[in-house]
Scaffold this motif. Structure first.
Motif, short mmCIF file in Angstrom:
data_model
loop_
_atom_site.label_atom_id
_atom_site.label_comp_id
_atom_site.label_asym_id
_atom_site.label_seq_id
_atom_site.Cartn_x
_atom_site.Cartn_y
_atom_site.Cartn_z
N TYR A 161 0.83 -1.16 0.03
CA TYR A 161 0.03 0.05 0.11
C TYR A 161 0.81 1.26 -0.18
N ILE A 162 2.25 1.00 0.30
CA ILE A 162 2.98 2.44 0.11
C ILE A 162 3.68 2.50 -0.98
N GLY A 163 3.45 3.56 -1.46
CA GLY A 163 3.75 4.06 -3.02
C GLY A 163 4.42 5.34 -2.99
N PRO A 164 4.13 6.17 -4.14
CA PRO A 164 4.63 7.61 -4.32
C PRO A 164 3.75 8.54 -3.55
N GLY A 165 2.86 8.18 -2.83
CA GLY A 165 1.75 9.16 -1.83
C GLY A 165 2.57 9.86 -1.18
N ALA B 90 -11.17 17.48 -4.63
CA ALA B 90 -10.59 17.69 -5.89
C ALA B 90 -9.31 16.94 -6.05
N THR B 91 -8.36 16.98 -5.25
CA THR B 91 -7.00 16.56 -5.50
C THR B 91 -7.13 15.16 -5.64
N ILE B 92 -7.87 14.52 -4.58
CA ILE B 92 -7.95 13.03 -4.82
C ILE B 92 -8.58 12.60 -5.93
N VAL B 93 -9.84 13.24 -6.43
CA VAL B 93 -10.14 12.70 -7.89
C VAL B 93 -9.14 12.80 -8.90
N LEU B 94 -8.46 14.12 -9.14
CA LEU B 94 -7.54 14.36 -10.13
C LEU B 94 -6.33 13.29 -10.11
N GLN B 95 -6.05 13.24 -8.48
CA GLN B 95 -4.52 12.41 -8.55
C GLN B 95 -4.91 11.06 -8.79
N GLU B 96 -6.21 10.51 -8.49
CA GLU B 96 -6.51 8.98 -8.68
C GLU B 96 -6.56 8.85 -10.22
N MET B 97 -6.96 9.76 -11.19
CA MET B 97 -7.41 9.33 -12.29
C MET B 97 -5.80 9.66 -13.05
N VAL C 250 -5.67 3.41 -2.28
CA VAL C 250 -5.33 3.92 -0.82
C VAL C 250 -4.07 4.54 -0.56
N ASP C 251 -2.96 4.41 -1.43
CA ASP C 251 -1.86 5.29 -1.21
C ASP C 251 -2.03 6.70 -1.55
N THR C 252 -3.15 6.97 -2.65
CA THR C 252 -3.27 8.16 -2.96
C THR C 252 -4.17 9.02 -2.08
N MET C 253 -5.01 8.10 -1.64
CA MET C 253 -6.14 8.90 -0.82
C MET C 253 -5.52 9.22 0.68
N VAL C 254 -4.70 8.36 1.21
CA VAL C 254 -4.17 8.65 2.45
C VAL C 254 -3.12 9.69 2.45
N ALA C 255 -2.44 9.90 1.43
CA ALA C 255 -1.41 11.15 0.97
C ALA C 255 -2.01 12.31 1.14
N VAL C 256 -3.14 12.25 0.23
CA VAL C 256 -3.74 13.62 -0.06
C VAL C 256 -4.60 14.10 1.25
N VAL C 257 -5.21 13.14 2.03
CA VAL C 257 -5.93 13.36 3.16
C VAL C 257 -5.00 13.80 4.40
#
Length: 407
Positions: free
Chosen positions: A8-12, A49-56, A231-238
């Protein structure tokens, strides 16, 4: 099973490090001092907004195994639109990142200056601040190490420490929980609109979209890894959003009436935190500067090599030359005596032009079957994405208008 959590740990953490820079610290500080908790809702909106764009963007990187700039370059047909788009992306990202890099270096040095005083050398029109040079040198050494994992490891540690510093300071000032919840009720008027734009603009960062897609392609390779990416994206942005909120809460609780930069916040917090205020703010600002000073040239270099179809291996010459150029340009700008606010103003103009265009490209790509295969956007993601595009369009228009003096 023991090592499953590592998937689950990536570039987040790098993404969080990239948008929690001195610009974010300064904007959030000013928002807290001027408006108290009233604009916490704007940060909540920017996190979504950041979560949505970063996930895409991350999903594009996973499916195509390429960076966003490379996908745009290969998908657009030859012609005026292709060359105009690539030129605009290169111009905005390279010059914009160099301007941000100058602000990152100067902001980090401003934090370190609370604890360490180093001389400023004058060479003609240039003012060589040894703290600026030190931060630039640390960033360069890490980037020239030739290892994404080393960079990620260093930034993960620094982001955790920086987050703890800002979160601890927010808890220390003992804010009113009821007032914090009231801050999530939207309030927009003529006095706060530009600060709202700045808060959203400092979180939804265009170069992060390029950086994220490239690093996801390096970290994960299978479609089954999409859940780890999300998961990595959401955790990092939050986490990054919570840190930004902590800065607003801390500054709103301080005694400062006028803050010209984030370092002034330490003085305003001394009645509450005593001598510890200086250390919390100094470390937080220094860490914000140095983490962003590493990610900005990395992201800009990935865009350059992807646009030209060169290797994005950090050990290869195209990446190294691009990194040195962007980092060097940032150091040069920071040595010209230009105020960080002016540098970030230029970067805002670049972002104002690029963000709506880039959001539109991302929405187009994630709905293109030839690119995304069976992982295109569903209906609700398109509705959400379109709403965010409208926000970025308005944000871009207001950023450009502000810089041009039209509003």
């Amino acid at each position: 099973m023991k090592s499953d959590w590592k998937k689950y740990i990536g570039p987040g953490p790098l993404i969080a490090a990239a948008f929690i820079g001195p610009g974010t610290v300064t904007v959030c500080t000013l928002a807290g001092v001027k408006f108290g908790y009233d604009l916490l809702w704007a940060l909540g909106l920017s996190i979504i907004a950041t979560i949505v764009l970063q996930e895409m963007s991350a999903r594009i990187g996973l499916i195509t195994q390429k960076g966003l700039a490379a996908v745009i370059s290969q998908t657009l047909k030859k012609g005026l639109l292709r060359y105009f788009s690539l030129f605009l992306i290169l111009l905005a990202i390279v010059l914009g990142n160099a301007a941000y890099e100058a602000g990152n270096i100067t902001g980090g040095a401003m934090g370190a200056d609370l604890l360490v005083n180093l001389p400023v050398l004058t060479l003609g029109q240039l003012e060589l601040n040894l703290l600026n040079l030190s931060i630039g040198l640390i960033a360069l050494i890490l980037l020239m190490s030739g290892s994404y994992s080393k960079i990620a490891g260093f930034l993960t540690l620094l982001v955790i420490m920086m987050s703890l510093a800002f979160l601890a300071s927010a808890i220390w000032v003992q804010p009113s929980v009821i007032s914090i919840f009231e801050g999530f009720i939207p309030k927009i008027d003529a006095t706060n609109i530009l600060t709202i734009v700045a808060l959203i603009g400092t979180t939804v960062v265009p170069y992060n979209l390029f950086l994220h897609s490239s690093l996801v392609a390096k970290r994960w390779t299978k479609m089954e890894d999409l859940k780890y990416v999300r998961v990595d994206t959401m955790v990092a942005v939050v986490l990054g959003g919570l840190v930004s909120m902590a800065i607003i809460i801390t500054s709103a609780s301080g005694a400062a009436m006028d803050v010209n930069n984030a370092a002034d916040l330490a003085i305003g917090l001394e009645p509450i935190m005593g001598v510890a205020a200086k250390y919390f703010i100094a470390f937080g600002l220094f860490a914000a500067g140095i983490t962003s000073a590493i990610t900005a040239p990395l992201a800009g270099s990935l865009v350059v090599v992807d646009c030209f179809g060169w290797s994005n291996d950090i050990r290869k010459m195209p990446m190294r030359i691009s990194i040195i150029f962007i980092l060097g340009l940032g150091l040069f700008f920071s040595s010209m005596g230009i105020k960080p606010v002016q540098l970030i103003t230029f970067a805002q103009l670049a972002n104002g032009i690029l963000l709506p265009l880039l959001s539109a490209y991302i929405l187009w790509l994630v709905n293109k079957k030839s690119v995304m295969k069976s992982h295109q956007n569903n209906l609700w993601l398109n509705v959400l994405g379109t709403g965010i595009w409208l926000i970025t369009f308005l944000l871009g228009g207001m950023s450009v208008s502000k810089v041009m003096g039209w509003i």
